[in-house]
Scaffold this motif. Structure first.
Motif, PDB file in Angstrom:
ATOM      1  N   ASP A  76       0.855  -1.197   0.000  1.00 43.38           N
ATOM      2  CA  ASP A  76       0.000   0.000   0.000  1.00 43.38           C
ATOM      3  C   ASP A  76       0.888   1.243   0.000  1.00 43.38           C
ATOM      4  O   ASP A  76       0.839   2.066   0.916  1.00 43.38           O
ATOM      5  CB  ASP A  76      -0.938  -0.014   1.223  1.00 43.38           C
ATOM      6  CG  ASP A  76      -1.837   1.224   1.257  1.00 43.38           C
ATOM      7  OD1 ASP A  76      -2.034   1.854   0.192  1.00 43.38           O
ATOM      8  OD2 ASP A  76      -2.326   1.564   2.354  1.00 43.38           O
ATOM      9  N   HIS A 119      -1.794  -0.148  11.756  1.00 43.57           N
ATOM     10  CA  HIS A 119      -1.391  -1.449  11.212  1.00 43.57           C
ATOM     11  C   HIS A 119       0.098  -1.445  10.891  1.00 43.57           C
ATOM     12  O   HIS A 119       0.727  -0.383  10.852  1.00 43.57           O
ATOM     13  CB  HIS A 119      -2.187  -1.751   9.935  1.00 43.57           C
ATOM     14  CG  HIS A 119      -2.271  -0.571   9.014  1.00 43.57           C
ATOM     15  ND1 HIS A 119      -3.312   0.335   9.029  1.00 43.57           N
ATOM     16  CD2 HIS A 119      -1.424  -0.091   8.063  1.00 43.57           C
ATOM     17  CE1 HIS A 119      -3.119   1.283   8.139  1.00 43.57           C
ATOM     18  NE2 HIS A 119      -1.978   1.044   7.540  1.00 43.57           N
ATOM     19  N   ASP A 223      -1.251   8.596  10.662  1.00 40.93           N
ATOM     20  CA  ASP A 223      -2.073   7.965   9.626  1.00 40.93           C
ATOM     21  C   ASP A 223      -3.348   7.350  10.219  1.00 40.93           C
ATOM     22  O   ASP A 223      -3.302   6.729  11.290  1.00 40.93           O
ATOM     23  CB  ASP A 223      -1.250   6.862   8.950  1.00 40.93           C
ATOM     24  CG  ASP A 223      -1.982   6.222   7.787  1.00 40.93           C
ATOM     25  OD1 ASP A 223      -2.193   6.899   6.778  1.00 40.93           O
ATOM     26  OD2 ASP A 223      -2.362   5.035   7.904  1.00 40.93           O
ATOM     27  N   HIS A 339      -1.822  12.509  -1.527  1.00 44.19           N
ATOM     28  CA  HIS A 339      -1.485  11.345  -2.358  1.00 44.19           C
ATOM     29  C   HIS A 339      -2.645  10.356  -2.498  1.00 44.19           C
ATOM     30  O   HIS A 339      -2.471   9.315  -3.140  1.00 44.19           O
ATOM     31  CB  HIS A 339      -0.273  10.636  -1.744  1.00 44.19           C
ATOM     32  CG  HIS A 339      -0.588  10.101  -0.376  1.00 44.19           C
ATOM     33  ND1 HIS A 339      -0.804  10.940   0.706  1.00 44.19           N
ATOM     34  CD2 HIS A 339      -0.774   8.848   0.074  1.00 44.19           C
ATOM     35  CE1 HIS A 339      -1.107  10.215   1.763  1.00 44.19           C
ATOM     36  NE2 HIS A 339      -1.099   8.937   1.409  1.00 44.19           N
ATOM     37  N   ASP A 340      -3.782  10.644  -1.888  1.00 49.92           N
ATOM     38  CA  ASP A 340      -4.955   9.755  -1.990  1.00 49.92           C
ATOM     39  C   ASP A 340      -6.067  10.369  -2.845  1.00 49.92           C
ATOM     40  O   ASP A 340      -7.082   9.704  -3.086  1.00 49.92           O
ATOM     41  CB  ASP A 340      -5.566   9.521  -0.590  1.00 49.92           C
ATOM     42  CG  ASP A 340      -4.635   8.786   0.355  1.00 49.92           C
ATOM     43  OD1 ASP A 340      -3.818   7.980  -0.126  1.00 49.92           O
ATOM     44  OD2 ASP A 340      -4.730   9.020   1.570  1.00 49.92           O
ATOM     45  N   ARG A 424      -5.457   5.391  -6.744  1.00 50.55           N
ATOM     46  CA  ARG A 424      -4.845   6.672  -6.403  1.00 50.55           C
ATOM     47  C   ARG A 424      -3.519   6.921  -7.112  1.00 50.55           C
ATOM     48  O   ARG A 424      -2.880   7.945  -6.875  1.00 50.55           O
ATOM     49  CB  ARG A 424      -4.641   6.708  -4.879  1.00 50.55           C
ATOM     50  CG  ARG A 424      -5.944   6.537  -4.108  1.00 50.55           C
ATOM     51  CD  ARG A 424      -5.694   6.207  -2.650  1.00 50.55           C
ATOM     52  NE  ARG A 424      -5.057   4.892  -2.540  1.00 50.55           N
ATOM     53  CZ  ARG A 424      -4.657   4.347  -1.394  1.00 50.55           C
ATOM     54  NH1 ARG A 424      -4.821   4.996  -0.261  1.00 50.55           N
ATOM     55  NH2 ARG A 424      -4.080   3.151  -1.389  1.00 50.55           N
TER      56      ARG A 424
HETATM   57  C1  NOJ Z   1      -4.260   6.874   4.796  1.00 49.59           C
HETATM   58  C2  NOJ Z   1      -3.138   7.077   3.828  1.00 49.59           C
HETATM   59  O1  NOJ Z   1      -3.116   8.422   3.419  1.00 49.59           O
HETATM   60  C3  NOJ Z   1      -3.383   6.111   2.675  1.00 49.59           C
HETATM   61  O2  NOJ Z   1      -2.499   6.349   1.614  1.00 49.59           O
HETATM   62  C4  NOJ Z   1      -3.260   4.711   3.196  1.00 49.59           C
HETATM   63  O3  NOJ Z   1      -3.600   3.817   2.166  1.00 49.59           O
HETATM   64  C5  NOJ Z   1      -4.213   4.464   4.382  1.00 49.59           C
HETATM   65  N1  NOJ Z   1      -4.189   5.538   5.330  1.00 49.59           N
HETATM   66  C6  NOJ Z   1      -3.831   3.192   5.112  1.00 49.59           C
HETATM   67  O4  NOJ Z   1      -2.599   3.350   5.769  1.00 49.59           O
END
Ligand code: NOJ
Length: 561
Positions: A76, A119, A223, A339-340, A424
């Motif tokens: 991820d 996590h 996060d 970035h999302d 993303r």
């Molecule tokens: C939020 C982060 O900005 C995202 O990129 C990530 O996939 C999720 N949290 C899980 O860590």
């Protein structure tokens, strides 16, 4: 784990001592993999960032927030952390990170890093130990291992829904090949959730904070900050809306003790080390609880970022945001993307110009010219608001979202939607720095393909164009620093029409954004400080202007231009 570092003494870093620096700071988000590639292997790295610190100094930012730079299998994009005390070898070494932190500080730029408490990677030694140790072991108690439901235990322990769509539990296999317990993961199966009721988990994270604060890090971005605590009874999801604090895995009251402990750790250090929360919550009162004076310093304001290009919706969001922050004395944050999120230039060029993860689709018609005009206006609008400002790398170049071919997409959101959601990666395409063809001075051939028509977006091309997005951002940041009213002036709304967002900052500065379809006359003023579009005596649709009512006093707090 990087065991060499456990006994190593970090270099002594002398931190700046200006108080409240984070209250109106401009913070630039570096997605390391895509910023600049110093080694030439096609992946951005710390050498690339060190080479470009001058660029960030010129842009005028106060701090850099680095998305996770730790060793990671990248299931991820780095949010699956394998070792919190080291740097991914693709990005560089811990020694280089230490140098980078110091070099940036020497230029007046602080470093904020990403901490991911919910996590870890399934390749992290804790999880590998838990798998090996088996059911009922102390190693498994750091996670959420649970037998399945149903006669053979083959149904998931709860009905919880992943933020990435799909299931939140994965079943393990016993050493003899039979199906075993399940483990919880609110994101991908490669990101097992930690059990925050366990003292090891709490202690480990406080140690990690100290590890990086000792190295001169000025803050942490937390996060998925409203997710780490779970209801240990593992109840079903509530039907309808959960009572405040009663959702089994979002915004549980116990989180506040954790962040109070983190704040106490941050406060042990000189130079105001800050906690910045990634808190996605609709309830303004519950959101504000994270910002009490003994918890986080600030949290991302996603409410504004998700609004469509509509004056009433945006103004209402600004009002809500300021009202929820005011009683607790915390500054708001202003965020146009990260970035999302679909890039603003693209988002604002679409019929549905708001943002929601589950609405993203391939092939959405987009008017990039209109989106760019609006993104310029939005950049000035948010830069005029009280609070801190976040800029996601590449937004200062006006980069559009890239619609990538399916075969190069790596984002798990794409796969977990069974290919419906483009994911993303379209906002994570490596930056164009110079030249007329890919990789545009990025380094080696970029890990995600850059479009063939990006030559006009390069830093090189925009530097020499006074009307470029880059120069608009530079001027806006310089004015934020030099005009006293940006830092301290009260915001007072100006009523110029239903489709106009206008306000004073202090008694000298006025910002006006025209979201209507017709030009708007400018009120009497001494000077146009900056505008997102040529004015010709009126403010055109989809643009913002900053006006000074008289000659402006410089800021007296030592901030440089
Ligand atoms: C939020 C982060 O900005 C995202 O990129 C990530 O996939 C999720 N949290 C899980 O860590």
């Amino acid at each position: 784990m990087n065991t060499d570092v456990l006994n190593a003494t970090p270099r002594t870093v002398s931190m700046p001592t200006d108080t409240g620096w984070w209250r109106d700071a401009v913070i630039y988000q570096v997605y390391v993999r895509s910023f600049a590639d110093g080694s030439g292997d096609g992946t951005g790295d710390l050498a690339g960032v060190r080479d470009r610190l001058g660029y960030l100094k010129e842009l005028g930012v106060d701090a850099i927030w680095f998305t996770p730079w730790y060793p990671s299998p990248l299931a991820d994009g780095g949010y699956d952390v394998q070792d919190y005390r080291d740097i991914d070898p693709r990005f560089g070494t811990l020694a280089e990170a230490e140098q980078l932190i110091e070099e940036a500080l020497a230029l007046g730029i602080r470093t904020i890093i990403d901490i991911v408490p919910n996590h870890i990677s399934d390749q992290h030694e804790w999880f590998q130990q838990a798998l090996a140790a088996g059911p009922g072991s102390p190693e498994r108690a750091r996670f959420w291992f649970h037998p399945g439901r149903g006669e053979n235990g083959d149904e998931m322990p709860t009905d919880w829904v992943s933020s990435f769509q799909g299931s939140t539990w994965t079943r393990t296999t016993n050493p003899d090949g039979t199906p075993g317990e399940w483990y919880l993961h609110l994101f991908t199966r490669e990101q097992p959730d930690l059990n925050w009721n366990h003292p090891d988990v709490r202690r480990e994270h406080e140690d990690i904070l100290r590890f990086w604060f000792d190295r001169g890090v000025a803050g942490v971005r937390i996060d998925s900050a409203a997710m780490p605590v779970k209801d240990a009874a593992l109840p079903s999801l509530p039907k309808g809306t959960a009572a405040p604090g009663d959702h089994p895995h979002i915004d549980r009251d116990e989180l506040h003790d954790i962040y109070r402990d983190w704040r106490a750790v941050a406060d042990e250090y000189e130079g105001e080390r800050v906690l910045v929360g990634e808190v996605w919550l609709d309830d303004a009162e519950r959101f504000a609880r994270y910002l009490r004076s003994d918890e986080m310093h600030t949290a991302f304001n996603f409410d504004f970022m998700t609004q469509p290009w509509n004056a009433a919706a945006m103004r209402a969001s600004i009002t809500r945001t300021l009202a929820e922050h005011e009683p607790i004395g915390a500054p708001a944050t202003w965020v146009l993307s990260n970035h999302d999120i679909t890039r603003p230039v693209t988002r604002y060029g679409r019929a549905d110009s708001g943002f929601a993860f589950l609405r993203k689709r391939f092939g959405t018609p987009t008017d990039i010219a209109r989106g760019t005009q609006r993104a310029r206006a939005a950049a000035l609008l948010v830069a005029a608001l009280p609070g801190s400002l976040y800029i996601y790398q590449g937004d200062e170049l006006g980069l559009p979202e890239v619609e990538l071919p399916r075969e190069v997409i790596q984002d798990p959101m794409h796969f977990r939607s069974e290919g419906v959601d483009p994911g993303r990666d379209g906002c994570r395409v490596p930056l164009p720095w110079s030249g007329t063809s890919a990789p545009y001075g990025f380094g080696g051939t970029a890990w995600l393909p850059q479009p063939a028509d990006w030559s006009t977006y390069t830093v090189e091309a925009q530097r020499s164009d006074p009307t470029s997005m880059l120069n608009l951002y530079r001027q806006a940041i310089a004015l934020r620093r030099s005009q006293a009213d940006f830092a301290t002036g009260e915001l007072e709304w100006l009523e110029l029409g239903a489709d106009i967002i206008a306000f004073h900052r202090g008694d000298n500065l006025i910002s006006i954004t025209n979201l209507s379809a017709t030009p708007v006359p400018l009120p009497a003023h001494h000077e146009v400080l900056l505008s997102s579009a040529p004015l010709g005596g009126v403010l055109p649709p989809d643009s913002t202007v900053w006006l000074a009512l008289r000659e402006s006093p410089e800021r007296s707090d030592g901030a440089q231009q």
